[in-house]
Design a protein around this motif. Structure first.
Motif, PDB file in Angstrom:
ATOM      1  N   LEU A 255       0.811  -1.215   0.000  1.00 22.03           N
ATOM      2  CA  LEU A 255       0.000   0.000   0.000  1.00 22.03           C
ATOM      3  C   LEU A 255       0.846   1.267   0.000  1.00 22.03           C
ATOM      4  O   LEU A 255       0.378   2.326  -0.436  1.00 22.03           O
ATOM      5  CB  LEU A 255      -0.919   0.020   1.226  1.00 22.03           C
ATOM      6  CG  LEU A 255      -1.895  -1.148   1.392  1.00 22.03           C
ATOM      7  CD1 LEU A 255      -2.776  -0.904   2.609  1.00 22.03           C
ATOM      8  CD2 LEU A 255      -2.738  -1.342   0.141  1.00 22.03           C
ATOM      9  N   MET A 256       2.056   1.166   0.500  1.00 18.17           N
ATOM     10  CA  MET A 256       2.856   2.373   0.686  1.00 18.17           C
ATOM     11  C   MET A 256       3.120   3.138  -0.624  1.00 18.17           C
ATOM     12  O   MET A 256       3.031   4.376  -0.641  1.00 18.17           O
ATOM     13  CB  MET A 256       4.164   2.037   1.403  1.00 18.17           C
ATOM     14  CG  MET A 256       3.959   1.340   2.755  1.00 18.17           C
ATOM     15  SD  MET A 256       2.698   2.139   3.806  1.00 18.17           S
ATOM     16  CE  MET A 256       3.500   3.686   4.150  1.00 18.17           C
ATOM     17  N   PRO A 257       3.466   2.463  -1.724  1.00 21.20           N
ATOM     18  CA  PRO A 257       3.621   3.231  -2.970  1.00 21.20           C
ATOM     19  C   PRO A 257       2.332   3.926  -3.398  1.00 21.20           C
ATOM     20  O   PRO A 257       2.386   5.002  -4.016  1.00 21.20           O
ATOM     21  CB  PRO A 257       4.042   2.163  -3.990  1.00 21.20           C
ATOM     22  CG  PRO A 257       4.638   1.069  -3.175  1.00 21.20           C
ATOM     23  CD  PRO A 257       3.847   1.048  -1.906  1.00 21.20           C
ATOM     24  N   TRP A 258       1.182   3.339  -3.054  1.00 18.57           N
ATOM     25  CA  TRP A 258      -0.086   3.967  -3.417  1.00 18.57           C
ATOM     26  C   TRP A 258      -0.363   5.190  -2.553  1.00 18.57           C
ATOM     27  O   TRP A 258      -1.058   6.116  -3.000  1.00 18.57           O
ATOM     28  CB  TRP A 258      -1.228   2.962  -3.324  1.00 18.57           C
ATOM     29  CG  TRP A 258      -1.186   1.937  -4.411  1.00 18.57           C
ATOM     30  CD1 TRP A 258      -1.009   0.595  -4.289  1.00 18.57           C
ATOM     31  CD2 TRP A 258      -1.315   2.196  -5.815  1.00 18.57           C
ATOM     32  NE1 TRP A 258      -1.009  -0.010  -5.522  1.00 18.57           N
ATOM     33  CE2 TRP A 258      -1.192   0.952  -6.476  1.00 18.57           C
ATOM     34  CE3 TRP A 258      -1.502   3.348  -6.579  1.00 18.57           C
ATOM     35  CZ2 TRP A 258      -1.274   0.846  -7.866  1.00 18.57           C
ATOM     36  CZ3 TRP A 258      -1.577   3.234  -7.965  1.00 18.57           C
ATOM     37  CH2 TRP A 258      -1.465   1.994  -8.586  1.00 18.57           C
ATOM     38  N   VAL A 259       0.148   5.201  -1.334  1.00 21.52           N
ATOM     39  CA  VAL A 259       0.047   6.412  -0.517  1.00 21.52           C
ATOM     40  C   VAL A 259       0.783   7.556  -1.214  1.00 21.52           C
ATOM     41  O   VAL A 259       0.238   8.666  -1.382  1.00 21.52           O
ATOM     42  CB  VAL A 259       0.627   6.176   0.895  1.00 21.52           C
ATOM     43  CG1 VAL A 259       0.723   7.485   1.673  1.00 21.52           C
ATOM     44  CG2 VAL A 259      -0.228   5.159   1.655  1.00 21.52           C
ATOM     45  N   LYS A 260       1.998   7.289  -1.634  1.00 21.73           N
ATOM     46  CA  LYS A 260       2.802   8.308  -2.322  1.00 21.73           C
ATOM     47  C   LYS A 260       2.126   8.750  -3.619  1.00 21.73           C
ATOM     48  O   LYS A 260       2.063   9.957  -3.929  1.00 21.73           O
ATOM     49  CB  LYS A 260       4.193   7.746  -2.605  1.00 21.73           C
ATOM     50  CG  LYS A 260       5.125   8.725  -3.291  1.00 21.73           C
ATOM     51  CD  LYS A 260       6.503   8.107  -3.503  1.00 21.73           C
ATOM     52  CE  LYS A 260       7.447   9.077  -4.202  1.00 21.73           C
ATOM     53  NZ  LYS A 260       8.796   8.464  -4.411  1.00 21.73           N
ATOM     54  N   LYS A 261       1.626   7.784  -4.381  1.00 18.86           N
ATOM     55  CA  LYS A 261       0.992   8.115  -5.660  1.00 18.86           C
ATOM     56  C   LYS A 261      -0.298   8.908  -5.449  1.00 18.86           C
ATOM     57  O   LYS A 261      -0.581   9.863  -6.190  1.00 18.86           O
ATOM     58  CB  LYS A 261       0.714   6.832  -6.440  1.00 18.86           C
ATOM     59  CG  LYS A 261       0.059   7.057  -7.806  1.00 18.86           C
ATOM     60  CD  LYS A 261       0.906   7.921  -8.728  1.00 18.86           C
ATOM     61  CE  LYS A 261       2.153   7.206  -9.165  1.00 18.86           C
ATOM     62  NZ  LYS A 261       2.883   7.994 -10.209  1.00 18.86           N
ATOM     63  N   THR A 262      -1.068   8.545  -4.436  1.00 16.28           N
ATOM     64  CA  THR A 262      -2.306   9.268  -4.148  1.00 16.28           C
ATOM     65  C   THR A 262      -2.024  10.719  -3.809  1.00 16.28           C
ATOM     66  O   THR A 262      -2.701  11.643  -4.293  1.00 16.28           O
ATOM     67  CB  THR A 262      -3.062   8.588  -2.994  1.00 16.28           C
ATOM     68  OG1 THR A 262      -3.438   7.261  -3.393  1.00 16.28           O
ATOM     69  CG2 THR A 262      -4.319   9.369  -2.618  1.00 16.28           C
TER      70      THR A 262
END
Length: 318
Positions: A255-262
């Motif tokens: 999930l962490m890369p999606w936090v950054k992308k969001t």
């Protein structure tokens, strides 16, 4: 085509006059009463009712009002199998919170049976049915089967061009030919960008990285696609679906890369939609909450996702 009233849109699709009841979505058609304090991003699950989420005898009847107090959107997967009744649409509109968004999937009669060919009437029926949700209507999305290949790009282009522009659309592809980072994928992405259609990402990496032997996980492994993840925004409302293993902590690193992308998308003035799954969806709310906590760490002005109290009966609802 003339500019009709938002309450009565008339649309020509392939020289056929079609009509649907109202324009619907954020960024496409703005009503005077549209709330100004919309979320920075929308977060939700694949359903608003699960037997392990709510308590009380009337849990099913009260599931949507309770769900929409905590989550800002939901995947409308049931519309893939059949259109909801007009009365259901009206009830859902009344029962959901002010800022809530329904993201309905196009029916399988359009995407899988007709394969986007000779389906104008079905498209019109679908849009007519969901349009009364007005500003509570989020992204309407097509999930194309694995048999829908790059050879069908011209067909997809014709279908996209026939769609009324007053809705917000997303497309999920499952054929590996759309993920090769070649001219075909570039052509596909450019088609979506040209029409401001969101390329939907379904991230199943965590599930396949933890293939436990239990029956629920094995069913999910058979049902879900194992596809590459290309995090690209082709529209103003990026749309991401994520499934973790049953042991949800094993999925948190993904999930962490999606936090950054969001956060990147928010900074670009896009409004992302993120939906969280598990093989049985029992703990999907906890996954969503973890994600929102990570967002909040970076942006304290964006509130943490709340989850209903499953241990205490809520008299105002039940």
């Amino acid at each position: 085509m003339q500019n009709p009233s938002p309450k009565s849109l008339r649309v020509f699709i392939n020289n056929q006059l079609l009509e649907y009841s109202s324009c619907s979505v954020h960024h496409k058609c703005m009503h005077n009463d549209y709330p100004q304090n919309i979320p920075s991003y929308y977060i939700g699950l694949t359903q608003w009712h699960h037997p392990d989420w709510h308590i009380g005898q009337d849990a099913a009847a009260q599931a949507l009002p309770e769900y929409s107090k905590h989550f800002s959107s939901v995947e409308g997967n049931s519309s893939f199998y059949g259109l909801p009744s007009a009365s259901s649409i009206e009830n859902w509109k009344q029962q959901s919170s002010q800022h809530f968004k329904f993201c309905f999937k196009f029916p399988q009669t359009i995407t899988h049976h007709a394969k986007l060919h000779h389906c104008d009437r079905q498209v019109s029926e679908f849009l007519n049915r969901v349009a009364p949700l007005e500003n509570k209507l989020g992204t309407l999305w097509l999930q194309l089967s694995a048999s829908f290949s790059p050879r069908d790009l011209d067909k997809l282009s014709r279908f996209i061009q026939s769609l009324p522009p007053d809705f917000n659309y997303g497309i999920e592809v499952r054929h590996t030919g759309f993920f090769l980072k070649d001219d075909i994928e570039k052509r596909f992405n450019q088609l979506l960008i040209q029409h401001a259609i969101n390329r939907i990402t379904f991230d199943t990496r965590a599930l396949f990285a933890h293939p436990s032997k239990d029956a629920i996980t094995q069913d999910a492994l058979r049902a879900k696609p194992r596809m590459p993840v290309h995090a690209i925004a082709t529209g103003i409302t990026p749309f991401v679906r994520i499934i973790t293993p049953l042991k949800i902590i094993d999925g948190y690193a993904y999930l962490m890369p999606w936090v950054k992308k969001t956060l990147q998308w928010i900074d670009e003035e896009r409004t992302p939609y993120l939906f969280f799954h598990t093989p049985d969806n029992k703990k999907a709310p906890e996954v969503a909450r973890f994600f929102s906590e990570e967002i909040h760490k970076h942006r304290p002005d964006i509130p943490v996702q709340t989850i209903w109290n499953k241990d205490t009966l809520q008299p105002e609802l039940f």
